[in-house]
Scaffold this motif. Structure first.
Motif, PDB file in Angstrom:
ATOM      1  N   ASP A 110      -6.986   6.629   2.221  1.00  0.00           N
ATOM      2  CA  ASP A 110      -5.948   5.734   2.533  1.00  0.00           C
ATOM      3  C   ASP A 110      -7.060   4.796   3.046  1.00  0.00           C
ATOM      4  OD1 ASP A 110      -4.768   3.870   3.563  1.00  0.00           O
ATOM      5  OD2 ASP A 110      -3.208   4.957   4.677  1.00  0.00           O
ATOM      6  N   VAL A 144      -7.793   8.940   6.393  1.00  0.00           N
ATOM      7  CA  VAL A 144      -7.388   7.345   6.631  1.00  0.00           C
ATOM      8  C   VAL A 144      -8.815   6.771   7.394  1.00  0.00           C
ATOM      9  CG1 VAL A 144      -6.200   5.666   8.050  1.00  0.00           C
ATOM     10  CG2 VAL A 144      -4.930   7.667   6.936  1.00  0.00           C
ATOM     11  N   CYS A 193       0.695  -1.034   0.058  1.00  0.00           N
ATOM     12  CA  CYS A 193      -0.139  -0.359  -0.139  1.00  0.00           C
ATOM     13  C   CYS A 193       0.789   1.067   0.132  1.00  0.00           C
ATOM     14  CB  CYS A 193      -0.946   0.039   1.004  1.00  0.00           C
ATOM     15  SG  CYS A 193      -1.901   1.477   1.625  1.00  0.00           S
ATOM     16  N   THR A 194       1.845   1.229   0.502  1.00  0.00           N
ATOM     17  CA  THR A 194       2.768   2.283   0.957  1.00  0.00           C
ATOM     18  C   THR A 194       3.438   2.711  -0.656  1.00  0.00           C
ATOM     19  OG1 THR A 194       3.630   1.812   2.831  1.00  0.00           O
ATOM     20  CG2 THR A 194       4.993   3.096   1.911  1.00  0.00           C
ATOM     21  N   THR A 237      -2.036   7.052  12.900  1.00  0.00           N
ATOM     22  CA  THR A 237      -2.350   6.283  11.663  1.00  0.00           C
ATOM     23  C   THR A 237      -0.952   5.515  11.425  1.00  0.00           C
ATOM     24  OG1 THR A 237      -2.535   5.874   9.253  1.00  0.00           O
ATOM     25  CG2 THR A 237      -1.483   7.869   9.909  1.00  0.00           C
ATOM     26  N   TRP A 238      -1.009   4.419  10.624  1.00  0.00           N
ATOM     27  CA  TRP A 238       0.511   3.789  10.330  1.00  0.00           C
ATOM     28  C   TRP A 238       1.142   4.692   9.653  1.00  0.00           C
ATOM     29  CZ3 TRP A 238       3.424   0.945  12.556  1.00  0.00           C
ATOM     30  CH2 TRP A 238       4.530   0.144  11.824  1.00  0.00           C
ATOM     31  N   GLY A 244       1.155  -6.579  -0.278  1.00  0.00           N
ATOM     32  CA  GLY A 244       0.397  -6.028  -1.766  1.00  0.00           C
ATOM     33  C   GLY A 244      -0.394  -4.902  -1.393  1.00  0.00           C
ATOM     34  N   ALA A 269      -6.391   1.508   3.541  1.00  0.00           N
ATOM     35  CA  ALA A 269      -5.825   0.148   3.710  1.00  0.00           C
ATOM     36  C   ALA A 269      -6.495  -0.610   4.822  1.00  0.00           C
ATOM     37  CB  ALA A 269      -4.288   0.726   4.185  1.00  0.00           C
ATOM     38  N   HIS A 279      -1.402  -6.562   3.193  1.00  0.00           N
ATOM     39  CA  HIS A 279      -0.276  -7.026   4.128  1.00  0.00           C
ATOM     40  C   HIS A 279      -0.949  -8.226   4.838  1.00  0.00           C
ATOM     41  CE1 HIS A 279       2.060  -6.874   7.688  1.00  0.00           C
ATOM     42  NE2 HIS A 279       2.775  -6.795   7.010  1.00  0.00           N
TER      43      HIS A 279
HETATM   44  C1  LIG Z   1      -3.774   3.133   7.255  1.00  0.00           C
HETATM   45  C2  LIG Z   1      -2.611   2.494   6.712  1.00  0.00           C
HETATM   46  N1  LIG Z   1      -1.909   3.007   5.538  1.00  0.00           N
HETATM   47  C3  LIG Z   1      -0.753   2.298   4.799  1.00  0.00           C
HETATM   48  C4  LIG Z   1      -0.763   1.044   5.187  1.00  0.00           C
HETATM   49  C5  LIG Z   1       0.680   0.551   4.653  1.00  0.00           C
HETATM   50  O1  LIG Z   1       0.412  -0.746   3.901  1.00  0.00           O
HETATM   51  P1  LIG Z   1       1.576  -1.616   3.524  1.00  0.00           P
HETATM   52  O2  LIG Z   1       2.160  -2.276   4.567  1.00  0.00           O
HETATM   53  O3  LIG Z   1       0.848  -2.618   2.567  1.00  0.00           O
HETATM   54  O4  LIG Z   1       2.401  -0.688   2.724  1.00  0.00           O
HETATM   55  C6  LIG Z   1      -1.105   0.535   6.404  1.00  0.00           C
HETATM   56  C7  LIG Z   1      -0.693  -0.892   6.764  1.00  0.00           C
HETATM   57  O5  LIG Z   1      -0.830  -1.461   7.906  1.00  0.00           O
HETATM   58  C8  LIG Z   1      -2.200   0.998   6.943  1.00  0.00           C
HETATM   59  O6  LIG Z   1      -2.654   0.470   8.233  1.00  0.00           O
END
Ligand SMILES: Cc1ncc(COP(=O)(O)O)c(C=O)c1O
Length: 375
Positions: free
Chosen positions: A156, A130, A59-60, A84-85, A192, A158, A182
């Motif tokens: 986002d 998010v 996702c990143t 957030t992450w 992915g 995710a 993930h």
């Molecule tokens: C809100 C959020 N954004 C982005 C990501 C990044 O995802 P990835 O690990 O697939 O790059 C995550 C993953 O946990 C997420 O929870």
């Protein structure tokens, strides 16, 4: 089968094994080389009522591709939620743009139109909203702020595959939306991601940027870019999981409802919210301890560790992490600017939500919580 309780993890069946085996056996030559990538992208876009999808290694990278496609660059500011992450924020840094943190709402844990508007300057180029833990923010309000200041609205999603806001699926908001597959996500490919957009030019630009700055099949490179191509093998797993999405989301909601029900007599705690205009696909169950319990995140996690059970911290305020120390200023990040994020995070944890979890295991987790809270 082991009785170990896991925080997170997928649900893989013989169906996925069959599709992946087909990809291993046949997915290498000619049109078959990207067969599952194309199938997965096509059906994933259609499910979200988006025109285009691009699968990525995570996702990143999907978010990075989008920011690059939108020409976010040095000197620009991009607003993200304080909680957030890091995957939401890191791609802004990859583009040498500045990360700006907006506070979250105490009830739904997402950014709000007000907290976003308070951070807008003449350098702001985009807002990344998010869908935290499967819940979704006030999409219309945030979009209105973005429209007012003529800045990009990015979603986002995710953590929200299968969620919806006023019957519109998470993944349909803004100029582009991103997803994570993930290992810990509801639908997994191990690692992915996916980018969804509606604009054809943006799609073509991102597609070009995804593969070393070349047109498909050409070896004539016109721009140095990233290599964010997906693997057909991983796409086959994603495609098979996607066919079972309803079942996966149903299990996630079952887990969340079990926690809700078993804890219904405990007051002054909050689990993931579901306002009446939201369908929450409950990727991960989070719990906020009310003030009266006087339990911090750290104490709660230690209690679970002492009972040999897993737990995880609610997302730390990003600006509190050493990685972001250079981004914190009098007007950006920090406890004073974003007090709600700091307060909520400090008294909240994530509970085990692996798709393998059983009712008995949820009971064991709840029992530990009861001892902790003297209930
Ligand atoms: C809100 C959020 N954004 C982005 C990501 C990044 O995802 P990835 O690990 O697939 O790059 C995550 C993953 O946990 C997420 O929870």
């Amino acid at each position: 089968m082991s009785n170990e309780i896991y925080m997170a993890g997928p649900w893989i069946t013989e169906f996925e094994e069959k599709i992946v085996l087909d990809a291993v056996r046949t997915g290498w030559y000619g049109k078959n080389a990207y067969k599952y990538v194309e199938l997965f992208e096509h059906e994933f876009a259609a499910y979200h009522n988006r025109a285009y999808a691009l699968m990525t290694p995570n996702c990143t990278s999907a978010l990075h591709l989008l920011l690059k496609g939108l020409d976010i660059r040095e000197g620009d500011e991009v607003i993200v939620p304080e909680c957030t992450w890091i995957g939401t924020a890191a791609p802004i840094h990859y583009q040498r743009a500045n990360i700006v943190f907006a506070d979250i709402d105490p009830i739904h844990w997402c950014i709000t139109p007000e907290t976003v508007e308070a951070r807008i300057t003449n350098k702001t180029k985009a807002v990344i909203a998010v869908d935290l833990y499967g819940n979704m923010p006030d999409m219309e309000g945030i979009k209105a702020v973005c429209d007012k200041y003529k800045i990009y609205f990015i979603e986002d999603a995710a953590e929200a595959l299968g969620s919806s806001y006023k019957n519109v699926r998470a993944g349909k908001f803004g100029i582009g939306s991103v997803f994570s597959f993930h290992r810990t996500k509801t639908l997994t490919t191990g690692e992915g991601g996916m980018l969804l957009v509606d604009d054809e030019n943006l799609y073509q630009r991102c597609k070009f940027l995804r593969d070393h700055g070349r047109q498909p099949g050409s070896y004539y490179v016109t721009e140095i870019t990233n290599k964010y191509m997906p693997s057909n093998l991983l796409a086959s797993l994603g495609y098979a999981q996607f066919k079972r999405l309803d079942e996966l989301v149903e299990k996630k909601r079952w887990i969340w409802h079990n926690y809700q029900q078993m804890l219904s007599d405990v007051d002054d705690i909050a689990l993931n919210p579901e306002p009446d205009y939201i369908f929450n696909s409950a990727w991960c169950v989070a719990l906020v301890f009310g003030e009266k319990h006087k339990i911090s995140q750290e104490q709660a996690m230690k209690f679970f560790t002492d009972h040999n059970q897993p737990s995880r911290p609610f997302f730390y305020p990003l600006s509190s992490l050493p990685a972001f120390k250079n981004f914190v200023s009098e007007s950006n990040g920090g406890r004073l600017n974003n007090p709600i994020s700091y307060d909520i995070s400090n008294r909240a944890i994530n509970l085990p939500t692996a798709l393998s979890i059983t009712q008995e295991q949820i009971e064991q987790i709840v029992q530990t919580l009861r001892v902790m809270l003297h209930y």
